[in-house]
Design a protein around this motif. Structure first.
Motif, PDB file in Angstrom:
ATOM      1  N   ALA A   1      -4.285  12.269   2.126  1.00 47.52           N
ATOM      2  CA  ALA A   1      -4.467  11.580   0.845  1.00 47.52           C
ATOM      3  C   ALA A   1      -4.680  10.088   1.053  1.00 47.52           C
ATOM      4  CB  ALA A   1      -3.257  11.824  -0.051  1.00 47.52           C
ATOM      5  N   LEU A   2      -3.903   9.484   1.961  1.00 50.50           N
ATOM      6  CA  LEU A   2      -4.051   8.057   2.246  1.00 50.50           C
ATOM      7  C   LEU A   2      -5.390   7.758   2.918  1.00 50.50           C
ATOM      8  CD1 LEU A   2      -2.874   5.207   2.301  1.00 50.50           C
ATOM      9  CD2 LEU A   2      -1.789   5.781   4.485  1.00 50.50           C
ATOM     10  N   VAL A   3      -5.785   8.604   3.852  1.00 49.18           N
ATOM     11  CA  VAL A   3      -7.085   8.432   4.514  1.00 49.18           C
ATOM     12  C   VAL A   3      -8.203   8.400   3.484  1.00 49.18           C
ATOM     13  CG1 VAL A   3      -8.782   9.604   5.986  1.00 49.18           C
ATOM     14  CG2 VAL A   3      -6.403   9.400   6.742  1.00 49.18           C
ATOM     15  N   ASN A   4      -8.153   9.269   2.509  1.00 49.76           N
ATOM     16  CA  ASN A   4      -9.209   9.344   1.500  1.00 49.76           C
ATOM     17  C   ASN A   4      -9.236   8.106   0.608  1.00 49.76           C
ATOM     18  OD1 ASN A   4     -10.015  11.852   2.422  1.00 49.76           O
ATOM     19  ND2 ASN A   4      -8.715  12.981   0.988  1.00 49.76           N
ATOM     20  N   VAL A   5      -8.069   7.639   0.185  1.00 50.70           N
ATOM     21  CA  VAL A   5      -8.025   6.455  -0.688  1.00 50.70           C
ATOM     22  C   VAL A   5      -8.431   5.209   0.087  1.00 50.70           C
ATOM     23  CG1 VAL A   5      -6.569   5.005  -2.148  1.00 50.70           C
ATOM     24  CG2 VAL A   5      -6.268   7.488  -2.173  1.00 50.70           C
ATOM     25  N   ALA A   6      -7.929   5.084   1.332  1.00 51.29           N
ATOM     26  CA  ALA A   6      -8.270   3.911   2.144  1.00 51.29           C
ATOM     27  C   ALA A   6      -9.775   3.848   2.405  1.00 51.29           C
ATOM     28  CB  ALA A   6      -7.498   3.944   3.459  1.00 51.29           C
ATOM     29  N   ALA A   7     -10.394   4.987   2.661  1.00 57.28           N
ATOM     30  CA  ALA A   7     -11.840   5.019   2.916  1.00 57.28           C
ATOM     31  C   ALA A   7     -12.613   4.561   1.686  1.00 57.28           C
ATOM     32  CB  ALA A   7     -12.257   6.434   3.316  1.00 57.28           C
ATOM     33  N   LYS A   8     -12.112   4.930   0.524  1.00 61.75           N
ATOM     34  CA  LYS A   8     -12.761   4.544  -0.726  1.00 61.75           C
ATOM     35  C   LYS A   8     -12.804   3.020  -0.896  1.00 61.75           C
ATOM     36  CE  LYS A   8     -11.330   6.922  -4.164  1.00 61.75           C
ATOM     37  NZ  LYS A   8     -10.484   7.429  -5.283  1.00 61.75           N
ATOM     38  N   HIS A   9     -11.772   2.336  -0.374  1.00 60.74           N
ATOM     39  CA  HIS A   9     -11.668   0.890  -0.551  1.00 60.74           C
ATOM     40  C   HIS A   9     -12.028   0.098   0.709  1.00 60.74           C
ATOM     41  CE1 HIS A   9      -9.927   1.495  -4.485  1.00 60.74           C
ATOM     42  NE2 HIS A   9      -9.036   2.304  -3.970  1.00 60.74           N
ATOM     43  N   GLY A  10     -12.466   0.786   1.754  1.00 57.98           N
ATOM     44  CA  GLY A  10     -12.860   0.108   2.982  1.00 57.98           C
ATOM     45  C   GLY A  10     -11.699  -0.478   3.749  1.00 57.98           C
ATOM     46  N   HIS A  11     -10.524   0.115   3.608  1.00 59.80           N
ATOM     47  CA  HIS A  11      -9.325  -0.362   4.296  1.00 59.80           C
ATOM     48  C   HIS A  11      -9.087   0.454   5.561  1.00 59.80           C
ATOM     49  CE1 HIS A  11      -7.758  -1.890   0.154  1.00 59.80           C
ATOM     50  NE2 HIS A  11      -8.600  -2.732   0.721  1.00 59.80           N
ATOM     51  N   SER A  12      -8.835  -0.223   6.650  1.00 60.77           N
ATOM     52  CA  SER A  12      -8.626   0.486   7.914  1.00 60.77           C
ATOM     53  C   SER A  12      -7.189   0.963   8.055  1.00 60.77           C
ATOM     54  CB  SER A  12      -8.988  -0.414   9.097  1.00 60.77           C
ATOM     55  OG  SER A  12      -7.983  -1.385   9.317  1.00 60.77           O
ATOM     56  N   LEU A  13      -7.005   1.973   8.900  1.00 64.17           N
ATOM     57  CA  LEU A  13      -5.696   2.560   9.162  1.00 64.17           C
ATOM     58  C   LEU A  13      -5.444   2.611  10.663  1.00 64.17           C
ATOM     59  CD1 LEU A  13      -5.975   5.609   6.740  1.00 64.17           C
ATOM     60  CD2 LEU A  13      -4.575   3.572   6.352  1.00 64.17           C
ATOM     61  N   VAL A  14      -4.156   2.621  11.010  1.00 65.83           N
ATOM     62  CA  VAL A  14      -3.721   2.883  12.384  1.00 65.83           C
ATOM     63  C   VAL A  14      -2.712   4.019  12.325  1.00 65.83           C
ATOM     64  CG1 VAL A  14      -2.330   1.995  14.282  1.00 65.83           C
ATOM     65  CG2 VAL A  14      -4.159   0.596  13.351  1.00 65.83           C
ATOM     66  N   PHE A  15      -2.865   4.989  13.211  1.00 70.51           N
ATOM     67  CA  PHE A  15      -1.995   6.161  13.253  1.00 70.51           C
ATOM     68  C   PHE A  15      -1.069   6.040  14.460  1.00 70.51           C
ATOM     69  CE2 PHE A  15      -6.322   7.314  11.881  1.00 70.51           C
ATOM     70  CZ  PHE A  15      -6.073   7.626  10.544  1.00 70.51           C
ATOM     71  N   GLN A  16       0.237   6.051  14.220  1.00 67.92           N
ATOM     72  CA  GLN A  16       1.194   5.853  15.303  1.00 67.92           C
ATOM     73  C   GLN A  16       1.882   7.171  15.680  1.00 67.92           C
ATOM     74  OE1 GLN A  16       3.220   2.336  13.341  1.00 67.92           O
ATOM     75  NE2 GLN A  16       2.934   1.536  15.392  1.00 67.92           N
ATOM     76  N   GLY A  17       1.585   7.639  16.895  1.00 64.26           N
ATOM     77  CA  GLY A  17       2.211   8.836  17.412  1.00 64.26           C
ATOM     78  C   GLY A  17       3.422   8.494  18.263  1.00 64.26           C
TER      79      GLY A  17
END
Length: 257
Positions: free
Chosen positions: A89-105
């Motif tokens: 859900a966050l990936v989809n909203v962030a993509a809509k607004h051009g916001h980058s994400l970092v995934f921490q494993g």
């Protein structure tokens, strides 16, 4: 109260703005250990970000990823994950607004936008290696925490996700993303249970917005003199600045030095 364990945040607490450990802090932590009091790191950082610092302080127990992953003397004792559905859900909203994400494993981290300036600026401020690039890393790996890169004032764009996610700003262009209700206090509680120590016998030091629950939870919550103003009401005591003997003075206040 005879305190038995002390939890230390890193940024702005154990290290200053230059990401250096002041010598008086180094000395205070070693003195604490010599007295038989357990020092534990409690940070928003991932475990792979803290190894050199932990080794220099002789600390091998830590609560990382804002309470999502706890290790006691090398043994993992607690894991808290983000659900795949909330990440999607966050990936989809962030993509809509051009916001980058970092995934921490657990052992590594990746970004979905390796050249995004907000991502680069925020990660560089931590003085750690840059993440790898893999926008699909979250699909096949356990994710404990994420970075969401957006400017202050854009948080409202994610209001629809706040029933499942918690956002905490730590940089002008970056926020931590945790499961709703997540905090350092969860990892601390898990560690105290394993050790048979009550929360009243624990002390914690912090300076940021992600330290609120931790300072409230323990028997003595100490805010650094350089703390975010919104943290102060959650502390039992405010010590001096990180560069002005803040850790030593706080430990003296606690009766530990």
């Amino acid at each position: 109260m005879a305190y038995k364990i002390v939890f230390f945040d890193i940024d702005g607490t154990l290290v200053n703005e230059e990401k250096q450990i002041p010598q008086d802090t180094m000395d205070a932590v070693h003195e604490l250990k010599a007295k038989g009091i357990e020092p534990v790191i409690a940070t928003g950082r991932a475990p792979y970000f803290i190894k050199p610092l932990a080794e220099s302080l002789g600390i091998n127990s830590y609560v990382t990823l804002n309470g999502g992953y706890a290790v006691y003397k090398g043994d993992p004792i607690y894991r808290r994950l983000l659900s795949r559905s909330s990440i999607e859900a966050l990936v989809n909203v962030a993509a809509k607004h051009g916001h980058s994400l970092v995934f921490q494993g657990e052992n590594e981290y990746y970004t979905d936008a390796e050249l995004h300036p907000f991502m680069k600026d925020s990660v560089m401020s931590l003085k750690v290696d840059m993440p790898g690039y893999d926008p699909h890393f979250w699909k096949s790996n356990d994710i404990f925490q994420m970075f969401l890169h957006c400017e202050a004032g854009e948080e409202h764009l994610y209001e629809e996700l706040l029933s499942e996610l918690k956002l905490i700003r730590w940089h002008p262009q970056a926020m931590d993303v945790l499961p709703a209700g997540g905090s350092k206090a969860q990892g601390i509680a898990a560690m105290l249970e394993v050790l048979g120590i009550s929360k009243e016998e624990a002390v914690a030091f912090g300076d940021g917005l992600n330290d609120k629950e931790m300072l409230e939870y323990v028997g003595l919550g100490i805010a650094m003199g350089n703390s975010h103003p919104e943290l102060i009401p959650f502390a039992d005591y405010v010590t001096t600045h990180v560069d002005e003997g803040g850790i030593r003075n706080g430990l003296i206040k606690a009766g530990l030095l």
